[in-house]
Design an enzyme around this catalytic site. Structure first.
Site, PDB file in Angstrom:
ATOM      1  CE1 TYR A 123      -4.338  -1.481   0.731  1.00 35.60           C
ATOM      2  CE2 TYR A 123      -2.828  -3.151   1.662  1.00 35.60           C
ATOM      3  CZ  TYR A 123      -4.054  -3.042   1.188  1.00 35.60           C
ATOM      4  OH  TYR A 123      -5.054  -3.876   0.981  1.00 35.60           O
TER       5      TYR A 123
ATOM      6  CG  ASN B 159      -7.215   1.134  -1.183  1.00 32.93           C
ATOM      7  OD1 ASN B 159      -7.633   0.446  -1.830  1.00 32.93           O
ATOM      8  ND2 ASN B 159      -7.142   1.645   0.166  1.00 32.93           N
ATOM      9  CD  GLU B 160     -11.199   0.777   0.954  1.00 26.97           C
ATOM     10  OE1 GLU B 160     -11.165   1.480   1.824  1.00 26.97           O
ATOM     11  OE2 GLU B 160     -11.485  -0.380   1.104  1.00 26.97           O
TER      12      GLU B 160
ATOM     13  CG  ASP C 247     -17.445  -4.620   0.694  1.00 26.62           C
ATOM     14  OD1 ASP C 247     -18.140  -4.785  -0.499  1.00 26.62           O
ATOM     15  OD2 ASP C 247     -17.369  -5.498   1.726  1.00 26.62           O
TER      16      ASP C 247
ATOM     17  NE  ARG D 158     -19.286  -4.341  -5.276  1.00 26.32           N
ATOM     18  CZ  ARG D 158     -19.084  -5.433  -4.298  1.00 26.32           C
ATOM     19  NH1 ARG D 158     -18.164  -5.057  -3.549  1.00 26.32           N
ATOM     20  NH2 ARG D 158     -19.820  -6.328  -4.421  1.00 26.32           N
TER      21      ARG D 158
ATOM     22  CD  GLU E 242      -8.542  -3.824   1.245  1.00 25.00           C
ATOM     23  OE1 GLU E 242      -9.487  -4.017   1.963  1.00 25.00           O
ATOM     24  OE2 GLU E 242      -7.615  -3.037   1.138  1.00 25.00           O
TER      25      GLU E 242
ATOM     26  CE1 TYR F 171      -5.922  -4.727   4.601  1.00 23.47           C
ATOM     27  CE2 TYR F 171      -7.080  -5.674   6.308  1.00 23.47           C
ATOM     28  CZ  TYR F 171      -6.413  -4.816   5.750  1.00 23.47           C
ATOM     29  OH  TYR F 171      -5.917  -3.520   6.282  1.00 23.47           O
TER      30      TYR F 171
END
Length: 497
Positions: A91, A163-164, A206, A211, A266, A298
């Protein structure tokens, strides 16, 4: 002057320890339709991996990272091999550090890297709710430094541009076109300065509200601003469940028309411990392989969130946890070769008029790093390259789940070619002349047999070449590296490209 980290020539000449490796080469992977494929064989590459950030991604600081300590990464590669993986995700890294030995050892073990270009350090990531406040030239310079540090390794599978970033209504309105701007800037920088065009993607939260619509938005439009792959962080499968009961049938259906690689960046719900990892059998089956390209669990090390496969003690020793044993058995039973694949339709080059729950703004902000994209980084930086690897044993102790000591030596599946300085110090004209669709890299060997760690293991007993030990110095100039590479080639009998 550009500086590079390399193996010491003196150590290479005087080394007495020789390491046996198979006579195959680690190949690059490239994107073709909805799959990563081996650049030589064209075989689809399915990700069987683990997310890897010992200490936790939020605790990352400058001065160290998971791939900068050969001693630490050697210990962990031993456990990666026991886990049976072919890819890790990291990451955050410090691009000023030397990653050559760790990346070379990962490559020798047949393990690829997915790397996020952001970090939690101030100025090294986008503010998801107000991205215009952090989308700056210094930020993009950090991103380009990460690219420079890792694009030269054949086993760099791809870069995550974010990321997210989209995880609530505010970020869903503010961030999408800034994600695309970062993707565009990364691709334009590589087009101008890097021979190999490493795939660029995004990892989604998530959250069912965003998404799929975000995936459709990010894959669309001109090629230089569209993602090459899409990761889904998915934790729906909890405890004892089924493909339909966990909603994986819905997940597959949601992406059934997706035109680029999509995988689980993940997975591994821990709400009903112990984790059973039943989803692994579905991920690597005909139920999903026509749409999804595998996934990553993860996470590797035990942190406060309690997702760990391995416990790392203060003395550096590592102990397998019960989840490690379960996952390794599930991964061992899941083949990544011969899985059913499906053709995808052409990637959409135009945008829809509306994307559900996210901003449909397709106008990207002007880049704030046009000079850097045109001229390259104007200060010294670290351009990574494979080196002669030294001792394959870690001084850290490794224990199984019962506390029994295990061997702390990794094995090798691939031969690694040491690049010349001319291959490492890639010129802008070289990058302009290169076919951007090629998966091969001038800074490392590009031929291989097999497309993942499972197929690679069958070659581990084939004819072997020898590689000698060499210690790493921190930084030397490109002209010095050329001399070192040539000396290494003569001393070690390695191929120089």
């Amino acid at each position: 002057m550009r500086f590079f980290s390399v193996a010491s020539a003196a150590a290479a000449v005087t080394a007495s320890l020789f390491l046996s490796v198979s006579a195959t080469k680690v190949s690059t992977k490239e994107v073709s339709g909805r799959y990563f494929v081996d650049s030589d064989s064209g075989e689809a590459f399915f990700l069987k991996g683990v997310d890897y950030q010992p200490g936790g991604s939020s605790e990352f600081t400058d001065g160290s990272d998971p791939l900068s300590s050969p001693e630490t990464c050697t210990r962990d590669i031993v456990l990666f091999e026991k886990l049976g993986i072919n890819v890790i995700r990291v990451y955050s890294i410090d691009p000023t550090l030397d990653h050559d030995e760790c990346m070379t050892k990962l490559a020798a073990a047949g393990i690829y890297l997915l790397l996020d270009v952001n970090s939690p350090i101030y100025g090294q990531s986008l503010n998801r709710d107000e991205p215009w406040t952090t989308y700056t030239e210094p930020y993009l310079t950090h991103v380009f430094s990460v690219i420079e540090a890792f694009a030269g390794y054949n086993n760099t599978l791809g870069f995550f541009a974010g990321n997210e970033l989209v995880n609530n209504k505010t970020s869903a309105e503010a961030s999408p076109n800034y994600i695309k701007a970062v993707v565009r800037d990364m691709k334009n920088y590589m087009s101008n300065h890097i021979i190999r065009q490493v795939p660029v993607g995004y990892s989604a939260a998530d959250d069912l509200n965003y998404r799929v619509s975000l995936a459709n938005y990010l894959e669309a439009g001109p090629a230089d601003e569209a993602v090459d792959f899409y990761g889904v962080n998915a934790y729906e499968w909890c405890g004892d469940n089924t493909f339909e009961g966990a909603g994986y049938d819905v997940l597959v259906n949601d992406f059934s028309n997706y035109t680029i690689p999509v995988f689980l960046s993940e997975f591994g719900c821990n709400e009903s411990p112990p984790r059973l990892f039943q989803e692994v059998a579905s991920i690597f089956s005909k139920n999903m392989s026509g749409v999804f390209s595998g996934g990553l669990v993860y996470e590797y090390s035990q942190e406060t969130s309690d997702y760990g496969l391995v416990s790392i003690a203060d003395d550096g020793s590592a102990t397998m946890l019960s989840d490690f044993t379960v996952l390794s058995s599930k991964y061992a039973a899941a083949t990544t070769t011969g899985l059913a694949t499906e053709e995808a339709s052409a990637r959409p080059t135009t945008y829809l008029s509306y994307y559900n729950n996210i901003s449909s703004n397709t106008t990207l902000p002007d880049t704030l790093a046009s000079t850097v994209i045109a001229n390259g980084l104007n200060s010294t930086y670290n351009r990574g390259a494979f080196v002669a690897i030294s001792d394959l044993a870690s001084n850290y102790s490794i224990y199984d789940v019962s506390g029994n000591a295990l061997s702390a030596s990794m094995t090798t599946k691939y031969d690694i070619t040491i690049p010349t300085a001319s291959a490492i110090d890639q010129t802008d004209s070289d990058a302009d002349d290169d076919d951007s669709s090629s998966g091969s890299s001038a800074s490392a060997s590009a031929s291989a047999s097999g497309s993942d760690s499972s197929s690679a293991s069958s070659t581990s007993s084939s004819s072997s070449a020898t590689s000698s030990s060499a210690s790493l110095s921190n930084f030397v100039s490109s002209s010095e590296k050329m001399g070192v590479a040539a000396l290494l080639a003569v001393a070690l009998g390695l191929t120089v490209v």
